[in-house]
Each structure stands twice: as structure tokens, then as C-alpha cells.
Scaffold this motif. Structure first.
Motif, mmCIF file in Angstrom:
data_model
loop_
_atom_site.group_PDB
_atom_site.id
_atom_site.type_symbol
_atom_site.label_atom_id
_atom_site.label_comp_id
_atom_site.label_asym_id
_atom_site.label_seq_id
_atom_site.Cartn_x
_atom_site.Cartn_y
_atom_site.Cartn_z
ATOM 1 N N PHE A 136 -89.626 30.678 42.778
ATOM 2 C CA PHE A 136 -88.924 30.933 44.345
ATOM 3 C C PHE A 136 -90.620 31.220 44.953
ATOM 4 C CE2 PHE A 136 -84.194 31.508 43.688
ATOM 5 C CZ PHE A 136 -84.443 30.135 43.943
ATOM 6 N N THR A 137 -90.657 32.425 44.624
ATOM 7 C CA THR A 137 -92.182 32.970 45.144
ATOM 8 C C THR A 137 -93.132 32.024 44.973
ATOM 9 O OG1 THR A 137 -92.078 34.695 43.985
ATOM 10 C CG2 THR A 137 -93.932 34.724 44.661
ATOM 11 N N ALA A 138 -93.711 30.666 43.661
ATOM 12 C CA ALA A 138 -94.600 30.247 43.803
ATOM 13 C C ALA A 138 -94.142 29.022 44.688
ATOM 14 C CB ALA A 138 -94.684 28.964 42.586
ATOM 15 N N SER A 139 -92.829 28.217 44.988
ATOM 16 C CA SER A 139 -93.137 28.100 46.140
ATOM 17 C C SER A 139 -92.883 28.147 47.284
ATOM 18 C CB SER A 139 -91.518 27.368 45.985
ATOM 19 O OG SER A 139 -90.603 28.111 46.780
ATOM 20 N N GLY A 140 -93.813 28.716 47.884
ATOM 21 C CA GLY A 140 -94.135 29.737 48.957
ATOM 22 C C GLY A 140 -92.487 29.790 50.114
ATOM 23 N N VAL A 141 -91.006 29.777 50.040
ATOM 24 C CA VAL A 141 -90.466 29.528 50.892
ATOM 25 C C VAL A 141 -90.148 31.336 51.203
ATOM 26 C CG1 VAL A 141 -89.208 27.194 50.041
ATOM 27 C CG2 VAL A 141 -88.255 29.823 49.060
ATOM 28 N N ASP A 142 -89.702 31.107 52.165
ATOM 29 C CA ASP A 142 -88.660 32.511 52.651
ATOM 30 C C ASP A 142 -87.610 32.431 52.649
ATOM 31 O OD1 ASP A 142 -91.440 33.444 54.233
ATOM 32 O OD2 ASP A 142 -90.860 31.534 55.368
ATOM 33 N N THR A 143 -86.839 31.153 52.885
ATOM 34 C CA THR A 143 -84.458 31.100 52.176
ATOM 35 C C THR A 143 -84.751 30.689 51.920
ATOM 36 O OG1 THR A 143 -85.049 32.185 54.571
ATOM 37 C CG2 THR A 143 -82.844 30.788 53.908
ATOM 38 N N VAL A 144 -84.055 30.705 50.446
ATOM 39 C CA VAL A 144 -82.901 29.732 49.763
ATOM 40 C C VAL A 144 -82.068 29.776 50.676
ATOM 41 C CG1 VAL A 144 -82.882 28.873 46.952
ATOM 42 C CG2 VAL A 144 -84.524 30.539 47.951
ATOM 43 N N VAL A 145 -81.197 28.284 50.500
ATOM 44 C CA VAL A 145 -80.146 27.688 50.566
ATOM 45 C C VAL A 145 -79.484 26.913 49.633
ATOM 46 C CG1 VAL A 145 -79.043 25.888 52.386
ATOM 47 C CG2 VAL A 145 -81.244 27.208 53.141
ATOM 48 N N PHE A 146 -78.457 27.028 49.546
ATOM 49 C CA PHE A 146 -77.147 26.566 48.728
ATOM 50 C C PHE A 146 -76.061 25.607 49.066
ATOM 51 C CE2 PHE A 146 -74.322 26.332 45.472
ATOM 52 C CZ PHE A 146 -74.613 26.084 44.339
ATOM 53 N N ASP A 147 -76.107 24.137 48.494
ATOM 54 C CA ASP A 147 -75.509 23.100 49.406
ATOM 55 C C ASP A 147 -75.056 22.184 47.268
ATOM 56 O OD1 ASP A 147 -73.689 21.726 50.400
ATOM 57 O OD2 ASP A 147 -74.568 21.383 52.311
ATOM 58 N N ILE A 148 -74.193 22.569 46.762
ATOM 59 C CA ILE A 148 -73.752 22.211 46.177
ATOM 60 C C ILE A 148 -72.404 22.200 45.622
ATOM 61 C CG2 ILE A 148 -73.915 21.681 43.087
ATOM 62 C CD1 ILE A 148 -76.080 22.644 42.856
ATOM 63 N N GLN A 149 -71.542 20.621 45.701
ATOM 64 C CA GLN A 149 -69.664 21.112 45.686
ATOM 65 C C GLN A 149 -69.187 21.321 44.456
ATOM 66 O OE1 GLN A 149 -67.149 19.925 47.496
ATOM 67 N NE2 GLN A 149 -66.165 20.631 45.847
ATOM 68 N N ASP A 150 -68.779 22.121 44.098
ATOM 69 C CA ASP A 150 -67.982 22.893 43.032
ATOM 70 C C ASP A 150 -66.506 21.956 42.161
ATOM 71 O OD1 ASP A 150 -67.966 24.711 40.795
ATOM 72 O OD2 ASP A 150 -66.770 25.862 42.455
ATOM 73 N N ALA A 151 -66.747 22.380 40.863
ATOM 74 C CA ALA A 151 -65.880 21.739 41.007
ATOM 75 C C ALA A 151 -64.088 22.363 40.650
ATOM 76 C CB ALA A 151 -65.658 20.835 39.238
ATOM 77 N N GLY A 152 -64.685 23.922 40.411
ATOM 78 C CA GLY A 152 -63.910 24.799 40.578
ATOM 79 C C GLY A 152 -63.396 25.304 39.831
ATOM 80 N N ALA A 153 -64.051 25.011 38.596
ATOM 81 C CA ALA A 153 -64.240 26.176 36.863
ATOM 82 C C ALA A 153 -64.605 26.853 36.832
ATOM 83 C CB ALA A 153 -63.799 24.914 35.956
ATOM 84 N N ARG A 154 -64.980 27.753 35.840
ATOM 85 C CA ARG A 154 -66.164 29.131 35.366
ATOM 86 C C ARG A 154 -67.178 28.326 34.624
ATOM 87 N NH1 ARG A 154 -62.775 32.595 32.642
ATOM 88 N NH2 ARG A 154 -63.247 31.974 30.519
ATOM 89 N N PHE A 155 -66.672 27.275 34.047
ATOM 90 C CA PHE A 155 -67.421 26.581 32.563
ATOM 91 C C PHE A 155 -68.296 25.701 33.340
ATOM 92 C CE2 PHE A 155 -63.302 26.665 30.893
ATOM 93 C CZ PHE A 155 -62.507 24.951 31.214
ATOM 94 N N TYR A 156 -67.931 25.548 34.824
ATOM 95 C CA TYR A 156 -69.103 24.195 35.389
ATOM 96 C C TYR A 156 -69.818 24.872 35.640
ATOM 97 C CZ TYR A 156 -69.513 19.894 38.318
ATOM 98 O OH TYR A 156 -69.407 18.284 38.058
#
Length: 422
Positions: A136-156
């Protein structure tokens, strides 16, 4: 436009609508009848974009995403944001299977420049702590955004990519924003055993239930307060509008994109939190077929397994004697016998109980049944109890009863992080 570090962004909505969403009730205009058609649910990204990306203003932004990070008209969010002058998107971070989804289970795409946008793509798979913070530091970003569809299970694994990225962002001094998407199998209840920390792996980092019944934004709030409290990340979450806890994915009006190669349909996700347990056995869990996690089997299994499973009269599901030949994974190119699950009433179907019942009946009806030699089943269930109790001859009710108290405690803790009603 952030309500607070504990609050929620309701992009493009009035203050009254914001308050309604934060309280767990979507505004009336966003809540037509159940399953009423296309576009009923607006994802976190849809609402962020509708608000002109104000939450990201003045920030260099990196996005953790994969092929599921799409708009309602099936454009990828990276392709949408990259040419938009209102947001400064400078990097992409890919999870297991990769940003563009070219890798199979247990693989990723590595570091490369995206041909479509020219953006640098960094690989997060199996990286955590300081090494991931350094990325993350090397990428130079200030903010990390997360957008991924989950499947609802702990082991996903995507929810643990979320956890690892939150922890690493805190270490790197980065801000973190989660764009919410539906839990495809509803958010009504948590089910199954709660992880024992002694069995923590990338298929279960921390103490949550096997079927957690939460969205990724709710999980992020939970993780930050319960597990990262000593060094929490600066967190904002962008909730959906129009989604209710009782909603299955096909009622949302959103397009389904397989979040991984072996999760082709919402029906796959419906059974996954139970039948993925067969990864911990010598039976096929249906990988290499068109119905992964719905087809289960092995060489030597015959009609007796389906008969034994049907005799339990489990709610909402029936089992068909089935024969199939996986094109890859276990029993590649060989014809095996087993069962196909047919969920007939998903409102009462319990995937975790069903998965346990299938393990119990498989062991009793087929002499060749065995656990994987590495006891992977213990990593999936988060404890040794399921394996040892089944080996000792316990029935389904006894195994399920063994986690009752732990599950009740998790359900009570989870309540304060839920952000949707219905």
C-alpha cells in the motif's frame, strides 16, 4: 461526505434518507415490493458515484476488487472511475483469482499493468501485515477502497482479504472505504460453528460463524471494533439502498458475476457454506462440473447415500442420486456416484446443518469415506469437534448442538454492527 468514522455514507440522498439508512431502513422510494424487478438495490459504488465521489475527493485512490466490482449496467468500477476526473484512481489491488479473474482456486495474477487502463495492479493474495502494508505504501495511495461480492461463508477468502487489507491499511496509515454489496444468501441469521482462534488460516482468520449472515460493510465494522481495536483503520462504509436482510440475490435486480470460477450462480452460494466442507474429505465437492457444491460424490458411492440423506427429511432440500465426471480437481475424468442437492424451499433451508447431515450419512453409507490427511476439515469448521464427533458416531443433531452456545454469543455480538432491516 462522511457521517462519521462510525457512520455511513448515503451517497446522493437527503439527510432524512441518510438517517433512515443508518438506522437500518431504506428510504421508501428505494423499497418497492420484494423481488419487484431490475434496479431495486443500489450498491455502495452506485451511491458513491451518484454523489460525485465526494467521499474520495482530494485522495489518491486504490481499489481492492475483482470481476464482481461492477455497476448495475455491468461496467467494471475501475473502467468507470479511471476516466472520470472527479476521482483520482491510481492503483488496483487483486485478491485470490486476480483483479480480472483469470486464476483458478489458490492462484492470483501477480503484479502487472492493466492493459485496459494502464493502472498498476498489485497482488494481495496470501499477503498480510507489514508486507501488505508495504505494498500500500509503495503504491502511493491515500485511500484504499474495497468492492468485492462475498458469498456469505467464513471460508470464502474475500472477507479475509478485507480483514488483511484493513489491518495493513492501518499499519500504513491509509484510510479505508468499503463499498457494500448484498450477502447473496440473505443476512437473516448466523449459522454454524464459530472459529476457534487456534485454527486460524486464510479460510478463517478470526472468530465468526461459518455462515456469518452479514454484508462486507457490516463485517468491516465488526472487524474494526472487535478484532482491530488496538490499531483500528480509519474506516468509512458506503451502504446499499433498497436491500433488506431477507433478500436473496435474485430479488435485488443486480447482475450476478461469478465471484470465483467455482461460484457460477447464486444457487452455488446458497449451498456453499455447508457443502464446501467436502473439501475436507476424499469426496468431490463438484469442482470441475457445472454444479460445484451442488454435486458431491466419489468412486464407489451408489444410491444408498441419497436414500440415507432423504430419510432425514431435512427442511427445504431433497437429494437426487447423481453420477458425474469432473473435468478437473478430484476424480478428474472419472465417473463418480453421489448426490445432487435440490433446494426446494430456500426460506427454511439450513446449509450448514445440511452439510453436516451429508457428512454423517456419507460416512455411514460408504465404507471408503475418509477425511483429507491434513485434517483440512478442522480449518473449514474452525475446530476439531465436527470431525471427532462424526468419527465417534454422533448424529446430525448432536454435532449441531455442540456449537449452540458459541453461536448464540456470536449472534449477540454481531447485532450492533447490522445496518439493514427487513
Amino acid at each position: 461526505m462522511s457521517l462519521s468514522r462510525r457512520g455511513l455514507l448515503a451517497a446522493g440522498s437527503a439527510v432524512g434518507a441518510l438517517a433512515a439508512t443508518a438506522a437500518g431502513t431504506a428510504p421508501a422510494a428505494a423499497r418497492p415490493g420484494h423481488g419487484s424487478g431490475h434496479g431495486r438495490v443500489r450498491t455502495g459504488f452506485d451511491r458513491l458515484a451518484a454523489d460525485g465521489y465526494r467521499l474520495l475527493k482530494g485522495q489518491k485512490v486504490g481499489v481492492v476488487t475483482n470481476p464482481t466490482g461492477i455497476t448495475s449496467d455491468v461496467r467494471h468500477i475501475v473502467d468507470v472511475m479511471h476516466p472520470d476526473a472527479r476521482v483520482n484512481l491510481t492503483a488496483v489491488f487483486g485478491p485470490e483469482h486476480g483483479f480480472r479473474g483469470t486464476a483458478q482456486a489458490g492462484g492470483s495474477e501477480g503484479r502487472y499493468d492493466d492493459p485496459a487502463t494502464g493502472l498498476p495492479v498489485y497482488d494481495t493474495y496470501l499477503k498480510s501485515g507489514r508486507p501488505l502494508a508495504d505494498i500500500f505504501t509503495a503504491s502511493g495511495v491515500d485511500t484504499v477502497v474495497f468492492d468485492i461480492q462475498d458469498a456469505g461463508a467464513r471460508f470464502y477468502t474475500y472477507i479475509w482479504t478485507l480483514y488483511d487489507c484493513m489491518e495493513a491499511a492501518a499499519l500504513a496509515g491509509k484510510r479505508f472505504v468499503v463499498l457494500d454489496r448484498p450477502n447473496p444468501v440473505t443476512g437473516r441469521a448466523a449459522l454454524g460453528p464459530v472459529l476457534d482462534p487456534a485454527f486460524a488460516t486464510f479460510v478463517g482468520r478470526r472468530e465468526i460463524a461459518q455462515a456469518h449472515g452479514m454484508t462486507v460493510a457490516e463485517l468491516a465494522l465488526f472487524f474494526n471494533a472487535e478484532f482491530l481495536a488496538e490499531q483500528p483503520v480509519r474506516l468509512d462504509v458506503v451502504t446499499m439502498s433498497g436491500w433488506r436482510r431477507s433478500d436473496f440475490f435474485d430479488t435485488t435486480g443486480l447482475p450476478w458475476v461469478p465471484p470465483s470460477p467455482n461460484m457460477p450462480t447464486p444457487e452455488s452460494a446458497l449451498v456453499y457454506s455447508g457443502t464446501c466442507l467436502f473439501e475436507g474429505t476424499n469426496l468431490s465437492e463438484g469442482r470441475g462440473t457445472t454444479r460445484p457444491f451442488e454435486l458431491l460424490g466419489a468412486e464407489g458411492i451408489d444410491h444408498r447415500w441419497a436414500a440415507a440423506a432423504n430419510a432425514l427429511d431435512l427442511p427445504g432440500v431433497a437429494f437426487r442420486e447423481a453420477y458425474f465426471a469432473p473435468t478437473f480437481s478430484k476424480f478428474q475424468g472419472k465417473t463418480v456416484g453421489g448426490v445432487q442437492l435440490h433446494v426446494q424451499d430456500r426460506e427454511v433451508f439450513d446449509p450448514v446443518r445440511t452439510g453436516i447431515a451429508l457428512l454423517v450419512t456419507a460416512k455411514r453409507s460408504w465404507s471408503g469415506f475418509a477425511w483429507r490427511p491434513d485434517n483440512w476439515i478442522d480449518k473449514l469448521t474452525g475446530n476439531t469437534r465436527v470431525r471427532t464427533m462424526i468419527d465417534a458416531g454422533a448424529d446430525t443433531d448432536e454435532v449441531v448442538g455442540a456449537w449452540r452456545d458459541d453461536l448464540a454469543a456470536f449472534r449477540a455480538k454481531r447485532k450492533k454492527y447490522l445496518r439493514y432491516g427487513g
